[in-house]
Write an enzyme that holds these catalytic residues in place. Structure first.
Site, PDB file in Angstrom:
ATOM      1  N   GLU A 127      -9.588   8.450   2.205  1.00 45.82           N
ATOM      2  CA  GLU A 127     -10.875   8.426   2.924  1.00 45.82           C
ATOM      3  C   GLU A 127     -10.893   7.173   3.804  1.00 45.82           C
ATOM      4  OE1 GLU A 127     -14.039   8.695   0.063  1.00 45.82           O
ATOM      5  OE2 GLU A 127     -13.334  10.644  -0.658  1.00 45.82           O
ATOM      6  N   GLY A 342      19.351  -2.451  26.539  1.00 46.96           N
ATOM      7  CA  GLY A 342      18.204  -2.000  27.331  1.00 46.96           C
ATOM      8  C   GLY A 342      17.954  -0.503  27.243  1.00 46.96           C
ATOM      9  N   GLU A 365       2.174   7.810   1.692  1.00 52.12           N
ATOM     10  CA  GLU A 365       2.373   8.072   0.249  1.00 52.12           C
ATOM     11  C   GLU A 365       2.307   6.791  -0.558  1.00 52.12           C
ATOM     12  OE1 GLU A 365       2.541  11.223  -0.525  1.00 52.12           O
ATOM     13  OE2 GLU A 365       3.008  12.006   1.466  1.00 52.12           O
TER      14      GLU A 365
HETATM   15  C1  LIG Z   1       0.128   9.060   9.915  1.00 53.55           C
HETATM   16  C2  LIG Z   1      -0.497   9.053   8.551  1.00 53.55           C
HETATM   17  C3  LIG Z   1      -0.596  10.242   7.852  1.00 53.55           C
HETATM   18  C4  LIG Z   1      -1.246  10.271   6.608  1.00 53.55           C
HETATM   19  N1  LIG Z   1      -1.384  11.464   5.949  1.00 53.55           N
HETATM   20  C5  LIG Z   1      -2.131  11.519   4.816  1.00 53.55           C
HETATM   21  C6  LIG Z   1      -2.411  12.776   4.199  1.00 53.55           C
HETATM   22  O1  LIG Z   1      -1.942  13.829   4.630  1.00 53.55           O
HETATM   23  N2  LIG Z   1      -3.226  12.780   3.111  1.00 53.55           N
HETATM   24  C7  LIG Z   1      -3.769  11.645   2.594  1.00 53.55           C
HETATM   25  O2  LIG Z   1      -4.497  11.723   1.605  1.00 53.55           O
HETATM   26  N3  LIG Z   1      -3.496  10.428   3.144  1.00 53.55           N
HETATM   27  C8  LIG Z   1      -2.687  10.346   4.242  1.00 53.55           C
HETATM   28  N4  LIG Z   1      -2.428   9.125   4.830  1.00 53.55           N
HETATM   29  C9  LIG Z   1      -3.084   7.928   4.298  1.00 53.55           C
HETATM   30  C10 LIG Z   1      -2.140   6.940   3.665  1.00 53.55           C
HETATM   31  O3  LIG Z   1      -1.733   7.395   2.406  1.00 53.55           O
HETATM   32  C11 LIG Z   1      -2.885   5.592   3.616  1.00 53.55           C
HETATM   33  O4  LIG Z   1      -2.971   5.136   4.958  1.00 53.55           O
HETATM   34  C12 LIG Z   1      -2.175   4.579   2.763  1.00 53.55           C
HETATM   35  O5  LIG Z   1      -2.261   4.941   1.405  1.00 53.55           O
HETATM   36  C13 LIG Z   1      -2.782   3.175   2.941  1.00 53.55           C
HETATM   37  O6  LIG Z   1      -4.163   3.204   2.839  1.00 53.55           O
HETATM   38  P1  LIG Z   1      -5.050   2.452   3.944  1.00 53.55           P
HETATM   39  O7  LIG Z   1      -4.585   2.898   5.259  1.00 53.55           O
HETATM   40  O8  LIG Z   1      -6.479   2.665   3.598  1.00 53.55           O
HETATM   41  O9  LIG Z   1      -4.681   0.930   3.805  1.00 53.55           O
HETATM   42  P2  LIG Z   1      -5.395  -0.114   2.821  1.00 53.55           P
HETATM   43  O10 LIG Z   1      -5.486   0.446   1.442  1.00 53.55           O
HETATM   44  O11 LIG Z   1      -6.662  -0.577   3.456  1.00 53.55           O
HETATM   45  O12 LIG Z   1      -4.343  -1.294   2.816  1.00 53.55           O
HETATM   46  C14 LIG Z   1      -4.295  -2.308   3.852  1.00 53.55           C
HETATM   47  C15 LIG Z   1      -3.219  -3.309   3.462  1.00 53.55           C
HETATM   48  O13 LIG Z   1      -3.564  -3.945   2.215  1.00 53.55           O
HETATM   49  C16 LIG Z   1      -2.497  -3.787   1.284  1.00 53.55           C
HETATM   50  N5  LIG Z   1      -3.078  -3.659  -0.053  1.00 53.55           N
HETATM   51  C17 LIG Z   1      -4.104  -2.851  -0.456  1.00 53.55           C
HETATM   52  N6  LIG Z   1      -4.348  -3.009  -1.759  1.00 53.55           N
HETATM   53  C18 LIG Z   1      -3.444  -3.917  -2.228  1.00 53.55           C
HETATM   54  C19 LIG Z   1      -3.156  -4.486  -3.504  1.00 53.55           C
HETATM   55  N7  LIG Z   1      -3.821  -4.129  -4.603  1.00 53.55           N
HETATM   56  N8  LIG Z   1      -2.164  -5.395  -3.590  1.00 53.55           N
HETATM   57  C20 LIG Z   1      -1.445  -5.754  -2.498  1.00 53.55           C
HETATM   58  N9  LIG Z   1      -1.660  -5.247  -1.254  1.00 53.55           N
HETATM   59  C21 LIG Z   1      -2.637  -4.339  -1.132  1.00 53.55           C
HETATM   60  C22 LIG Z   1      -1.779  -2.527   1.730  1.00 53.55           C
HETATM   61  O14 LIG Z   1      -0.453  -2.497   1.251  1.00 53.55           O
HETATM   62  C23 LIG Z   1      -1.845  -2.687   3.249  1.00 53.55           C
HETATM   63  O15 LIG Z   1      -0.846  -3.594   3.641  1.00 53.55           O
HETATM   64  C24 LIG Z   1      -1.748   9.065   6.052  1.00 53.55           C
HETATM   65  C25 LIG Z   1      -1.589   7.856   6.754  1.00 53.55           C
HETATM   66  C26 LIG Z   1      -0.981   7.850   7.984  1.00 53.55           C
HETATM   67  C27 LIG Z   1      -0.851   6.539   8.729  1.00 53.55           C
END
Ligand SMILES: Cc1cc2nc3c(=O)[nH]c(=O)nc-3n(C[C@H](O)[C@H](O)[C@H](O)COP(=O)(O)OP(=O)(O)OC[C@H]3O[C@@H](n4cnc5c(N)ncnc54)[C@H](O)[C@@H]3O)c2cc1C
Length: 386
Positions: A127, A342, A365
């Protein structure tokens, strides 16, 4: 536990996919990718090859093959165009979720159409305010007689618009529950709106969208696993993520292989200072490191797949494969660009596409930071001191 696929069957299917990639995908991949165009013709051939049902049991119309075979297929597809493996990935995860946790009615109802590719699957966990922190989901499903009413916004739904089935995680009184939400492909259907297509650095040609559920009603039997599945959605989906992570690792191996193959070919063709650049030791060191990382990534990926096929828990191994292979792919894509000089930066060669596609694998994932936490927790569990 999955019955091992006969090696000859595996090799034949993987070789068929390789021929499909060479004949049909490579000539058009960059053009479609630059236009961000959905590869309808390629997807039709993938359907004809049975790829959408690769892990579904034959009694439901699938090929019933093991994860090692799936890994081989994903590597081939990603070596041609990573997005094709993305079209398959959440679909296969949804099919596996139903095969592993669905009621007999859910299996009979959904698996044949998923196996043929007639219905395409999407997996919707994330979400806008809950990515890594899956416990923070706010999408709700409220019971109303024989139905659930779903309200909330889901982000990052890959394949969401074209999907005919979304495995959706929502909060119920019992905790997080996974719902099998059937829908027509499209932007506005029955209380579900695709509110936004998310623009991306790479991974183009397939949609990643935001979806709003505004009081969308599903029958109570849409709960994955039936009544017994209430509150177990997170457990089901996180279990399914093992396959998702192995898929990402295999994808990374495919992209890394394509980047390496291009680099070692170019290094022998491009001359500087009177000799092929492959004769410069600085380039040789790069090629050696790239090939070593590629080989290690592939072996970790196959090892995790074998463990999952054997019916063993593989959160640590899938995490290690995903972590290592994705970082390797990012490094190898970058090194391939350096070796190309390049021309590697131009849109005339696919190197820039590998360079843009590779970073997704360190995020999708579960980010690699989260991956390390998963690995460490698993290790501490296995090595617990009394
Ligand atoms: C192109 C694309 C396709 C996707 N497809 C799907 C899909 O089909 N279905 C679905 O459900 N999701 C999907 N996702 C979502 C994806 O799984 C999430 O983007 C991912 O899990 C990271 O969540 P976030 O973007 O909210 O980052 P955040 O959770 O906000 O993380 C931001 C940063 O903080 C770090 N961080 C967060 N918590 C911690 C912690 N406890 N300790 C250390 N570091 C931490 C993270 O590693 C990251 O560097 C997709 C994402 C992308 C970019």
């Amino acid at each position: 536990m999955t019955a091992p696929t006969d090696p000859a069957t595996r090799d034949e299917l993987v070789a068929t996919v390789r021929r499909f990639v060479e004949r049909d995908v490579l000539p058009v991949a960059s053009e479609l990718e630059h236009a961000d165009e959905y590869p309808a013709g390629l997807v039709a051939t993938m359907r004809d090859l049975g790829l959408f049902g690769v892990t579904v049991a034959p009694e439901f119309g699938g090929l019933g093959l093991d994860l090692r075979t799936y890994v081989g297929i994903v590597e081939e597809l990603a070596a041609g165009w990573m997005s094709l493996s993305g079209i398959l990935n959440t679909h296969v995860m949804v099919a596996n979720l139903i095969s592993g946790n669905g009621t007999p009615e859910q299996q009979r109802g959904w698996l044949p159409a998923l196996a043929s590719g007639e219905v395409r699957g999407a997996l919707s966990l994330s979400e806008p305010d809950a990515g890594s922190d899956t416990g923070a989901l706010s999408c709700r499903a409220a019971r109303d007689g024989d139905e659930y009413v779903i309200t909330g916004t889901k982000a990052w739904v890959t394949n969401g618009e074209r999907a005919g089935l979304v495995a959706l995680a929502a909060r119920t009184d019992e905790g997080i529950t996974c719902f099998l939400v059937g829908k027509e492909p499209g932007r506005h259907v029955d209380g579900i709106t695709v509110s936004r297509a998310i623009g991306k650095l790479g991974y183009k040609g397939l949609e990643t969208v935001e979806m709003v559920y505004d009081g969308h009603r599903v029958p109570a039997d849409a709960v994955l696993g039936g009544e017994a599945g209430l509150g177990r959605g997170r457990h089901f989906i996180l279990g399914g993520l093992e396959v998702g992570r192995i898929n990402i690792a295999a994808r990374a191996v495919g992209v890394a292989r394509a980047a390496f193959d291009a680099a070692i070919r170019y290094a022998q063709q491009r001359q500087t200072f009177g000799q092929p650049i492959a004769q410069h030791q600085a380039i040789q060191l790069k090629l050696a490191d790239m090939a070593t990382k590629l080989e290690a990534a592939r072996l970790l990926t196959l090892s995790a797949a074998d463990r999952r096929d054997a019916g063993e828990r593989c959160d640590v191994e899938a995490g290690m494969a995903k972590l290592f292979a994705s970082e390797a792919a990012l490094e190898i894509a970058t090194e391939s660009m350096r070796i190309h000089g390049g021309v590697g930066y131009t849109t005339e060669l696919p190197i820039e596409r590998f360079y843009r596609d590779a970073p997704l694998m360190i995020i999708g994932e579960g980010t690699n930071e989260i991956q390390r936490l998963v690995i460490a927790r698993g290790l501490l569990r296995r090595h617990a001191v009394e």
